[in-house]
Motif scaffolding. Structure first.
Motif, PDB file in Angstrom:
ATOM      1  N   LEU A  53      28.556  14.606  -7.812  1.00 53.97           N
ATOM      2  CA  LEU A  53      28.440  16.106  -8.379  1.00 53.97           C
ATOM      3  C   LEU A  53      29.610  16.610  -9.343  1.00 53.97           C
ATOM      4  CD1 LEU A  53      27.477  18.051  -5.040  1.00 53.97           C
ATOM      5  CD2 LEU A  53      26.213  17.963  -6.833  1.00 53.97           C
ATOM      6  N   TYR A  56      28.146  15.013 -12.534  1.00 52.13           N
ATOM      7  CA  TYR A  56      27.100  15.810 -12.994  1.00 52.13           C
ATOM      8  C   TYR A  56      27.798  17.320 -13.812  1.00 52.13           C
ATOM      9  CZ  TYR A  56      23.470  19.306 -13.254  1.00 52.13           C
ATOM     10  OH  TYR A  56      22.569  20.177 -13.547  1.00 52.13           O
ATOM     11  N   ILE A 121      20.120  20.999  -6.861  1.00 52.77           N
ATOM     12  CA  ILE A 121      20.734  20.297  -7.851  1.00 52.77           C
ATOM     13  C   ILE A 121      20.374  18.643  -8.034  1.00 52.77           C
ATOM     14  CG2 ILE A 121      23.040  19.492  -9.181  1.00 52.77           C
ATOM     15  CD1 ILE A 121      24.238  21.910  -7.869  1.00 52.77           C
ATOM     16  N   PRO A 124      16.233  18.708  -8.637  1.00 50.65           N
ATOM     17  CA  PRO A 124      16.538  19.598  -9.762  1.00 50.65           C
ATOM     18  C   PRO A 124      15.610  20.804  -9.912  1.00 50.65           C
ATOM     19  CG  PRO A 124      15.653  17.815 -10.784  1.00 50.65           C
ATOM     20  CD  PRO A 124      15.934  17.310  -9.300  1.00 50.65           C
ATOM     21  N   HIS A 126      16.054  23.484 -10.520  1.00 53.53           N
ATOM     22  CA  HIS A 126      16.349  24.303 -11.717  1.00 53.53           C
ATOM     23  C   HIS A 126      15.712  24.101 -13.056  1.00 53.53           C
ATOM     24  CE1 HIS A 126      19.200  21.046 -11.767  1.00 53.53           C
ATOM     25  NE2 HIS A 126      19.489  21.250 -13.078  1.00 53.53           N
ATOM     26  N   LEU A 148      23.181  25.969 -15.180  1.00 65.02           N
ATOM     27  CA  LEU A 148      22.740  24.416 -15.050  1.00 65.02           C
ATOM     28  C   LEU A 148      21.780  24.105 -16.318  1.00 65.02           C
ATOM     29  CD1 LEU A 148      21.773  24.712 -11.156  1.00 65.02           C
ATOM     30  CD2 LEU A 148      23.993  23.442 -12.034  1.00 65.02           C
TER      31      LEU A 148
END
Length: 159
Positions: A53, A56, A121, A124, A126, A148
């Motif tokens: 993370l 990322y 996340i 994904p 998003h 994001l």
């Protein structure tokens, strides 16, 4: 055994749950929930999740390499598998995901499956937008969804 860890990310507090074998949940913690935090032990898997993370959020990781085990219906799992295939920095509409899973008329059902995504996340959701290109629906809120997507766009431009 389920382990829970709270990770303070660049976009806010994230609750991570893992089974000892795989990631089972990853959600955003609202300010109202912060006082109820009880944390489990920090396992090797949790350390790896946090590492990935961090990468990322720093823009250096484009694909997660973690064992995941989301709980849901077969349809939901099919949708979530399709979401993982959306490339970093790109978006697809609910209708496009419906076509990918072989059910052209299932855009609304794809939206509902997206809404039930237990591993934000990493799966994904998003990256899924409305047919008109607008940002719609996100468990963490549209502002977070926009952050994001912007993070991913900036990382691609930097390369």
């Amino acid at each position: 055994m389920k382990n829970i860890f709270y990770y303070e990310s660049k976009i806010g507090l994230i609750k991570i749950e893992e089974s000892g074998i795989s990631v089972t949940k990853l959600d955003f913690v609202s300010n109202n929930d912060k006082e109820n935090i009880i944390e489990g032990s920090k396992t090797e898997l949790l350390i790896e999740i946090v590492k990935q993370l961090d990468e990322y959020f720093d823009g250096t990781r484009k694909v997660f390499d973690l064992p995941i085990e989301p709980e849901g219906t077969e349809f939901q799992k099919k949708v979530w598998k399709a979401l993982i295939e959306i490339p970093y920095g790109e978006t697809k509409s609910y209708g496009e995901i419906a076509k990918i899973i072989g059910n052209d008329k299932a855009a609304r059902a794809v939206g509902m499956a997206n809404n039930k995504n237990p591993i934000a996340i990493i799966i994904p959701c998003h990256r899924v937008i409305g047919a008109n290109g607008n940002l719609v629906g996100y468990a963490g809120g549209l502002e977070l969804k926009e952050k994001l997507l912007e993070l991913e766009k900036r990382s691609i431009i930097v390369e």
